[in-house]
Design a protein around this motif. Structure first.
Motif, mmCIF file in Angstrom:
data_model
loop_
_atom_site.group_PDB
_atom_site.id
_atom_site.type_symbol
_atom_site.label_atom_id
_atom_site.label_comp_id
_atom_site.label_asym_id
_atom_site.label_seq_id
_atom_site.Cartn_x
_atom_site.Cartn_y
_atom_site.Cartn_z
ATOM 1 N N GLY A 1 -1.749 -1.700 10.126
ATOM 2 C CA GLY A 1 -1.532 -1.577 9.119
ATOM 3 C C GLY A 1 -0.831 -2.873 8.559
ATOM 4 O O GLY A 1 -0.459 -3.651 9.416
ATOM 5 N N ALA A 2 -0.292 -2.983 7.113
ATOM 6 C CA ALA A 2 0.564 -3.964 7.017
ATOM 7 C C ALA A 2 2.490 -4.046 7.523
ATOM 8 O O ALA A 2 2.141 -5.588 7.742
ATOM 9 C CB ALA A 2 0.675 -3.949 5.384
ATOM 10 N N TRP A 3 2.375 -2.863 7.620
ATOM 11 C CA TRP A 3 3.445 -2.943 8.693
ATOM 12 C C TRP A 3 3.238 -3.821 9.543
ATOM 13 O O TRP A 3 4.661 -4.523 10.021
ATOM 14 C CB TRP A 3 4.043 -1.206 8.475
ATOM 15 C CG TRP A 3 5.366 -1.447 9.217
ATOM 16 C CD1 TRP A 3 5.774 -1.269 10.339
ATOM 17 C CD2 TRP A 3 6.339 -1.605 8.467
ATOM 18 N NE1 TRP A 3 7.046 -0.830 10.781
ATOM 19 C CE2 TRP A 3 7.185 -1.091 9.502
ATOM 20 C CE3 TRP A 3 6.789 -1.740 7.130
ATOM 21 C CZ2 TRP A 3 8.911 -0.813 9.347
ATOM 22 C CZ3 TRP A 3 8.423 -1.722 6.654
ATOM 23 C CH2 TRP A 3 9.446 -1.722 7.938
ATOM 24 N N GLU A 4 2.851 -3.456 10.424
ATOM 25 C CA GLU A 4 2.273 -4.564 11.662
ATOM 26 C C GLU A 4 2.621 -5.849 11.541
ATOM 27 O O GLU A 4 2.169 -6.632 13.301
ATOM 28 C CB GLU A 4 1.196 -3.826 12.513
ATOM 29 C CG GLU A 4 1.781 -2.109 13.469
ATOM 30 C CD GLU A 4 1.522 -1.683 12.122
ATOM 31 O OE1 GLU A 4 1.101 -1.416 11.734
ATOM 32 O OE2 GLU A 4 2.581 -0.540 12.817
ATOM 33 N N TRP B 1 -5.387 -0.981 7.947
ATOM 34 C CA TRP B 1 -5.313 0.187 6.535
ATOM 35 C C TRP B 1 -6.709 -0.169 5.660
ATOM 36 O O TRP B 1 -6.362 -1.981 5.364
ATOM 37 C CB TRP B 1 -3.901 0.700 6.764
ATOM 38 C CG TRP B 1 -3.805 1.517 6.523
ATOM 39 C CD1 TRP B 1 -4.159 1.375 4.449
ATOM 40 C CD2 TRP B 1 -3.871 2.680 6.181
ATOM 41 N NE1 TRP B 1 -3.264 2.798 4.104
ATOM 42 C CE2 TRP B 1 -2.895 3.430 5.035
ATOM 43 C CE3 TRP B 1 -2.887 3.938 7.814
ATOM 44 C CZ2 TRP B 1 -3.028 5.258 5.128
ATOM 45 C CZ3 TRP B 1 -3.144 4.582 8.097
ATOM 46 C CH2 TRP B 1 -2.025 5.480 6.358
ATOM 47 N N CYS C 1 -3.796 -5.098 2.873
ATOM 48 C CA CYS C 1 -3.316 -4.273 1.082
ATOM 49 C C CYS C 1 -3.129 -3.703 1.282
ATOM 50 O O CYS C 1 -3.299 -2.058 1.566
ATOM 51 C CB CYS C 1 -5.448 -4.477 1.449
ATOM 52 S SG CYS C 1 -5.451 -3.060 -0.557
ATOM 53 N N ILE D 1 -1.671 -0.154 -1.632
ATOM 54 C CA ILE D 1 -2.363 -0.044 -2.059
ATOM 55 C C ILE D 1 -1.001 1.077 -3.356
ATOM 56 O O ILE D 1 -0.627 2.380 -2.202
ATOM 57 C CB ILE D 1 -3.712 1.209 -2.193
ATOM 58 C CG1 ILE D 1 -4.992 0.012 -2.261
ATOM 59 C CG2 ILE D 1 -3.694 1.553 -3.763
ATOM 60 C CD1 ILE D 1 -5.951 0.586 -2.708
ATOM 61 N N GLU E 1 -1.826 4.809 -2.946
ATOM 62 C CA GLU E 1 -1.282 6.153 -1.425
ATOM 63 C C GLU E 1 -0.265 5.380 -0.979
ATOM 64 O O GLU E 1 -0.471 6.451 0.655
ATOM 65 C CB GLU E 1 -3.056 5.671 -1.065
ATOM 66 C CG GLU E 1 -3.471 4.587 -0.141
ATOM 67 C CD GLU E 1 -4.470 3.879 -0.334
ATOM 68 O OE1 GLU E 1 -4.738 3.348 0.950
ATOM 69 O OE2 GLU E 1 -5.144 4.568 -1.008
ATOM 70 N N THR E 2 0.428 4.739 -1.079
ATOM 71 C CA THR E 2 1.298 3.932 -0.131
ATOM 72 C C THR E 2 2.853 4.966 -0.091
ATOM 73 O O THR E 2 3.538 4.299 -1.546
ATOM 74 C CB THR E 2 1.243 2.743 0.187
ATOM 75 O OG1 THR E 2 0.040 2.130 0.461
ATOM 76 C CG2 THR E 2 2.446 2.368 1.635
#
Ligand code: DLZ
Length: 291
Positions: free
Chosen positions: A186-189, A153, A211, A213, A216-217
């Motif tokens: 993504g960051a979550w993983e 992401w 990252c 942002i 958009e998050t």
């Protein structure tokens, strides 16, 4: 039980006391609590550190009041100006010596004031003198094994972070075969992959890159908190250092700045932190092993 040390010295007059007080404050002493009674007064000048030195075998080559300074030449110039303002100029060379090397790898000058009061100002030539002894990690990564977990992401940012990390690792000595790159959605993983890698015990450190942002998050804070908590927890539970290269930015522009445009590259910094932590872990263990 010891709280501090006070050296007490009488000076000739109230004027001399004020003059000296002024000089020593201008050189960096801090004004402490003075006193005054019907017979006289005292002024306290505080230095950050003090110590009592006892010696035997030969007479001291230095005056009994020694003041350690930084910038000895600047201090000498300030004392010289003060001497010229308070003494006849032809007297000054005999009262104020030039800074000279001592036999203990320092430079020292002395100044003779009224009533035989002599002050010695000195500075160590050893740049490490006075620094607290500390274990520090080295920045050579030769022979260390790293895993880099990178989120797809915001790839325009995370690819730059990855390049920064690889740059740091290869330039500090890592072989390509010692660096494994794992891409996650993504960051979550990131925390879950980082933990799985750490648990294999095949890596000396994990570098985590993502990252987030804000714009958009959705639930930006909630995601960020969980990602940072998960990475931290994996580090604590496994004992493998996890470097934190997760950007949290307000805008894409800010993210680009932190991914190598204006404000350094967080991926590079995270990899350097990982190298340092592996090195420090090894040193701590070596010290423990040697006990
Ligand atoms: C869903 C999502 C959003 C909205 N924003 C980001 C982001 O800014 N940075 C990032 O790395 N990932 C984001 N994701 C994806 C989640 O991290 C996760 O990959 C998905 O929700 C799937 O679990």
């Amino acid at each position: 039980m010891i709280k501090g040390m006070t050296l007490v010295r009488e000076v000739a007059s109230a004027e001399a006391l004020d003059r000296l007080n002024h000089l020593l404050l201008s050189l960096g002493f801090e004004q402490g609590k003075g006193w005054q009674d019907t017979e006289g007064r005292g002024t306290a000048l505080l230095a950050p550190l003090g110590n009592l030195e006892l010696m035997t075998g030969r007479a001291p080559a230095v005056p009994p009041i020694l003041i350690e300074v930084m910038g000895l030449d600047a201090v000498h110039a300030a004392v010289e100006r003060w001497m010229l303002a308070n003494y006849r100029s032809e007297e000054v060379p005999a009262l104020l010596s030039k800074p000279e090397l001592t036999h203990w790898n320092s430079r020292l000058f002395t100044v003779k004031l009224e009533d035989g009061l002599v002050l010695g100002f000195w500075q160590s030539e050893n740049p490490l003198h006075g620094k607290p002894v500390a274990l520090e990690g080295d920045l050579s990564s030769k022979g260390m094994r790293f895993a880099i977990v990178v989120a797809r992401w915001n790839a325009v940012i995370t690819d730059r972070l990855l390049q920064g990390s690889l740059d740091a690792l290869y330039r500090s000595g890592s072989a390509k075969a010692d660096v494994e790159i794992v891409r996650v959605p993504g960051a979550w993983e990131v925390p879950s992959a980082a933990r799985t890698l750490a648990e294999t015990k095949k890596f000396d450190a994990i570098v985590t890159l993502a990252c987030l942002i804000r714009g958009e998050t959705a639930h930006y804070e909630a995601i960020y908190n969980e990602v940072s908590r998960g990475i931290g927890q994996s580090q604590q539970d496994t004992g493998i250092p996890h470097a934190f290269g997760v950007l949290t930015c307000e805008t894409l522009e800010q993210a680009l700045d932190r991914a190598g445009i204006k404000a350094g590259n967080k991926g590079f910094e995270a990899a350097i932190a990982a190298i340092e932590m592996v090195s420090i872990q090894r040193k701590i263990r070596a010290e423990e092993g040697g006990k």
